[in-house]
Design an enzyme around this catalytic site. Structure first.
Site, PDB file in Angstrom:
ATOM      1  N   GLU A  94       0.837  -1.202   0.000  1.00 47.45           N
ATOM      2  CA  GLU A  94       0.000   0.000   0.000  1.00 47.45           C
ATOM      3  C   GLU A  94       0.868   1.247   0.000  1.00 47.45           C
ATOM      4  OE1 GLU A  94      -3.877  -1.909   2.225  1.00 47.45           O
ATOM      5  OE2 GLU A  94      -2.374  -0.979   3.479  1.00 47.45           O
ATOM      6  N   CYS A 107       3.509   8.555   0.938  1.00 42.48           N
ATOM      7  CA  CYS A 107       4.031   7.638   1.946  1.00 42.48           C
ATOM      8  C   CYS A 107       4.163   6.276   1.262  1.00 42.48           C
ATOM      9  CB  CYS A 107       3.055   7.591   3.118  1.00 42.48           C
ATOM     10  SG  CYS A 107       3.482   6.376   4.360  1.00 42.48           S
ATOM     11  N   CYS A 114       6.595  -6.802   6.852  1.00 46.11           N
ATOM     12  CA  CYS A 114       7.714  -6.148   7.550  1.00 46.11           C
ATOM     13  C   CYS A 114       8.568  -7.171   8.278  1.00 46.11           C
ATOM     14  CB  CYS A 114       7.189  -5.113   8.547  1.00 46.11           C
ATOM     15  SG  CYS A 114       8.517  -4.085   9.242  1.00 46.11           S
ATOM     16  N   CYS A 118       7.047  -4.748  15.762  1.00 47.42           N
ATOM     17  CA  CYS A 118       6.472  -3.750  16.675  1.00 47.42           C
ATOM     18  C   CYS A 118       5.036  -4.160  17.020  1.00 47.42           C
ATOM     19  CB  CYS A 118       6.489  -2.370  16.029  1.00 47.42           C
ATOM     20  SG  CYS A 118       8.133  -1.873  15.472  1.00 47.42           S
ATOM     21  N   CYS A 121       1.870  -2.172  15.597  1.00 46.06           N
ATOM     22  CA  CYS A 121       1.761  -1.886  14.163  1.00 46.06           C
ATOM     23  C   CYS A 121       1.106  -3.038  13.408  1.00 46.06           C
ATOM     24  CB  CYS A 121       3.150  -1.613  13.593  1.00 46.06           C
ATOM     25  SG  CYS A 121       3.127  -1.262  11.823  1.00 46.06           S
ATOM     26  N   GLY A 165       6.939  -1.873   5.872  1.00 40.38           N
ATOM     27  CA  GLY A 165       8.312  -2.354   5.805  1.00 40.38           C
ATOM     28  C   GLY A 165       9.317  -1.507   6.535  1.00 40.38           C
ATOM     29  N   GLU A 166      10.483  -2.094   6.730  1.00 36.94           N
ATOM     30  CA  GLU A 166      11.602  -1.382   7.359  1.00 36.94           C
ATOM     31  C   GLU A 166      12.626  -1.080   6.258  1.00 36.94           C
ATOM     32  OE1 GLU A 166      12.657   0.130  10.139  1.00 36.94           O
ATOM     33  OE2 GLU A 166      14.488   0.394   8.973  1.00 36.94           O
ATOM     34  N   SER A 197      12.216   6.719   7.254  1.00 35.26           N
ATOM     35  CA  SER A 197      11.895   6.448   8.658  1.00 35.26           C
ATOM     36  C   SER A 197      12.319   5.029   9.001  1.00 35.26           C
ATOM     37  CB  SER A 197      10.390   6.622   8.879  1.00 35.26           C
ATOM     38  OG  SER A 197      10.053   6.261  10.208  1.00 35.26           O
ATOM     39  N   SER A 220      11.796   5.900  14.672  1.00 31.29           N
ATOM     40  CA  SER A 220      10.625   5.595  15.492  1.00 31.29           C
ATOM     41  C   SER A 220      11.118   5.204  16.875  1.00 31.29           C
ATOM     42  CB  SER A 220       9.846   4.450  14.858  1.00 31.29           C
ATOM     43  OG  SER A 220       9.456   4.828  13.557  1.00 31.29           O
ATOM     44  N   LEU A 221      11.121   6.171  17.751  1.00 31.66           N
ATOM     45  CA  LEU A 221      11.733   5.952  19.069  1.00 31.66           C
ATOM     46  C   LEU A 221      10.729   5.337  20.053  1.00 31.66           C
ATOM     47  CD1 LEU A 221      14.428   6.385  20.522  1.00 31.66           C
ATOM     48  CD2 LEU A 221      13.602   8.625  21.230  1.00 31.66           C
ATOM     49  N   HIS A 222       9.661   6.038  20.298  1.00 28.53           N
ATOM     50  CA  HIS A 222       8.556   5.561  21.150  1.00 28.53           C
ATOM     51  C   HIS A 222       8.901   5.367  22.624  1.00 28.53           C
ATOM     52  CE1 HIS A 222       6.226   5.416  17.573  1.00 28.53           C
ATOM     53  NE2 HIS A 222       6.824   4.354  17.082  1.00 28.53           N
ATOM     54  N   ASN A 296      -3.071   5.174  16.233  1.00 25.76           N
ATOM     55  CA  ASN A 296      -4.184   4.627  15.458  1.00 25.76           C
ATOM     56  C   ASN A 296      -4.436   3.215  15.936  1.00 25.76           C
ATOM     57  OD1 ASN A 296      -4.208   6.950  13.683  1.00 25.76           O
ATOM     58  ND2 ASN A 296      -2.261   6.170  12.973  1.00 25.76           N
ATOM     59  N   CYS A 339      -0.716   5.876   9.912  1.00 27.01           N
ATOM     60  CA  CYS A 339       0.478   5.156  10.374  1.00 27.01           C
ATOM     61  C   CYS A 339       0.106   3.875  11.082  1.00 27.01           C
ATOM     62  CB  CYS A 339       1.238   5.983  11.405  1.00 27.01           C
ATOM     63  SG  CYS A 339       1.999   7.440  10.792  1.00 27.01           S
TER      64      CYS A 339
HETATM   65  N1  SAH Z   1       9.609   0.687   9.739  1.00 24.93           N
HETATM   66  C1  SAH Z   1       9.741   2.100   9.662  1.00 24.93           C
HETATM   67  C2  SAH Z   1       8.709   2.784   8.781  1.00 24.93           C
HETATM   68  C3  SAH Z   1       7.258   2.358   8.863  1.00 24.93           C
HETATM   69  S1  SAH Z   1       6.256   2.842  10.218  1.00 24.93           S
HETATM   70  C4  SAH Z   1       9.675   2.693  11.039  1.00 24.93           C
HETATM   71  O1  SAH Z   1       9.398   1.973  11.972  1.00 24.93           O
HETATM   72  O2  SAH Z   1       9.972   3.860  11.196  1.00 24.93           O
HETATM   73  C5  SAH Z   1       5.905   4.536  10.136  1.00 24.93           C
HETATM   74  C6  SAH Z   1       5.611   5.142  11.507  1.00 24.93           C
HETATM   75  O3  SAH Z   1       4.323   4.745  12.011  1.00 24.93           O
HETATM   76  C7  SAH Z   1       6.614   4.680  12.557  1.00 24.93           C
HETATM   77  O4  SAH Z   1       7.044   5.786  13.299  1.00 24.93           O
HETATM   78  C8  SAH Z   1       5.793   3.753  13.411  1.00 24.93           C
HETATM   79  O5  SAH Z   1       6.324   3.632  14.680  1.00 24.93           O
HETATM   80  C9  SAH Z   1       4.444   4.402  13.376  1.00 24.93           C
HETATM   81  N2  SAH Z   1       3.334   3.516  13.745  1.00 24.93           N
HETATM   82  C10 SAH Z   1       3.256   2.192  13.600  1.00 24.93           C
HETATM   83  N3  SAH Z   1       2.068   1.734  14.045  1.00 24.93           N
HETATM   84  C11 SAH Z   1       1.372   2.815  14.484  1.00 24.93           C
HETATM   85  C12 SAH Z   1       0.060   2.998  15.018  1.00 24.93           C
HETATM   86  N4  SAH Z   1      -0.766   1.982  15.194  1.00 24.93           N
HETATM   87  N5  SAH Z   1      -0.319   4.264  15.318  1.00 24.93           N
HETATM   88  C13 SAH Z   1       0.500   5.315  15.104  1.00 24.93           C
HETATM   89  N6  SAH Z   1       1.736   5.203  14.594  1.00 24.93           N
HETATM   90  C14 SAH Z   1       2.190   3.961  14.293  1.00 24.93           C
END
Ligand code: SAH
Length: 347
Positions: A94, A107, A114, A118, A121, A165-166, A197, A220-222, A296, A339
């Site tokens: 997508e 995007c 992937c 995570c 996700c 994907g990463e 990213s 993507s730190l979190h 989300n 996302c």
């Molecule tokens: N693999 C890469 C790029 C794809 S994810 C990465 O991790 O950066 C793109 C962004 O969406 C990342 O920052 C990820 O952490 C975030 N993301 C993933 N699932 C999400 C969700 N359910 N709600 C909000 N952001 C999310």
């Protein structure tokens, strides 16, 4: 037995020139075909109207153009468009067009599924099926550029590698795609308008720095606490924050390009003072900004968006330490285009 025809876009310009010479034609035909493929995005050899018919037929007999096909397009009430993109082997990824007042962002996906895990996700649940080729990444950008012109009367302005994907687990193909996107012989976009990213793979971040890439980096730190981060992003157990920090310092020393941290605040996970303090501390290692992303929901409620007050506590602490912070509202939620929601639901 019929040999499987090669995808012509796997050839460099030099190789195309050599092919024509080997077949008794002038080398410059190679340049013309290259231009059709990468600058004019031809879908078929018949499109290449400045080539004689026998030349087109010769190409047809030797090669294929594995162009992507936009199978289904969904439009969100906020103008976001999601493409279900069918690849030549039938798999689907997508990509999303995100319009704002001033820009249109694509995007794009870098893998089918992937490699990483995570927990928050939706794409992670698909597992990795395969990497996308440079042409498949490039085609997604062209498709969105066309949609941007069609629906918003302006070309695409930005690209983020935040789809499925990463990207750093498909390093070579992603870099090749970006090379075509930025090259004057391709789409000629400025690398400053492209953001890759990553979930944070230290060794590959260092490689980006060594390769002197000119695009931007988001991580993507979190969480800036190892214990929490490895719970929500289990793969990161192998990549402690100390290594990530060191790789980012290396990145900055080489590129002088500020890093963006993507961060979601979740209830009972990182909505506490220790997490805020850790993030503020982490942000001091390299020049950066923080994007607080709205969560989300993807499932059963294991993860829940934190309260407004908790998010404000983050904003206050970051701002008090002169760290730029933005709150990113979700786009395209109603069509599962936001996302972390890309999971081929309709596929
Ligand atoms: N693999 C890469 C790029 C794809 S994810 C990465 O991790 O950066 C793109 C962004 O969406 C990342 O920052 C990820 O952490 C975030 N993301 C993933 N699932 C999400 C969700 N359910 N709600 C909000 N952001 C999310």
């Amino acid at each position: 037995m019929q040999m499987e025809k090669k995808d012509i876009r796997a050839l460099s310009k030099e190789q195309l020139r050599d092919f024509f010479v080997a077949n008794g034609e002038k080398a410059f035909r190679g340049n013309q075909v290259y231009e059709w493929l990468w600058s004019k995005s031809a879908h078929t050899f018949a499109d290449m109207t400045n080539l004689a018919k026998p030349t087109r037929e010769m190409l047809e007999n030797n090669f294929v153009i594995n162009h992507i096909k936009v199978d289904q397009m969904q439009k969100s009430e906020d103008g976001t468009v999601k493409n279900a993109v069918r690849l030549h082997d039938g798999l689907v990824v997508e990509s999303v067009l995100i319009p704002t007042e001033t820009r249109t962002t694509a995007c794009v996906s870098s893998q089918v599924g992937c490699s990483l895990d995570c927990n928050f996700c939706a794409t992670a649940r698909l597992k990795r099926m395969r990497n996308l080729g440079p042409d498949e990444i490039f085609d997604q950008v062209v498709a969105i550029d066309n949609e941007s012109k069609l629906y918003h009367n302006r070309p695409l302005s930005n690209i983020v590698f935040m789809g499925m994907g990463e990207p750093l687990m498909n390093y070579n193909n992603v870099l090749k795609a970006i090379e075509k996107i930025t090259s004057p012989e391709g789409l000629g976009m400025s690398p400053k308008r492209i953001t890759l990213s990553t979930s944070g793979i230290p060794k590959m971040i260092k490689k980006l720095a060594d390769d002197e890439v000119k695009f931007k980096l988001a991580v993507s730190l979190h969480s800036a606490i190892d214990e929490i981060r490895s719970k929500i992003m289990p793969f990161s157990e192998n990549f402690p924050l100390k290594d990530l920090r060191e790789a980012l310092q290396y990145w900055y020393s080489k590129t002088k390009s500020r890093v963006t941290y993507e961060y979601v605040v979740w209830r009972d996970i990182n909505d506490n003072k220790a997490s805020i303090d850790a993030l503020v501390k982490f942000c001091k290692y390299v020049p950066c900004k923080v994007n607080l992303i709205e969560y989300n929901p993807i499932d059963d409620g294991e993860f829940q968006q934190a309260s407004e007050a908790s998010i404000n506590a983050y904003i206050q602490a970051l701002e008090a330490n002169d760290i730029v912070v933005k709150v990113r509202r979700s786009r395209g939620k109603d069509i599962d285009a936001a996302c972390g929601q890309l999971a081929n639901k309709e596929g």
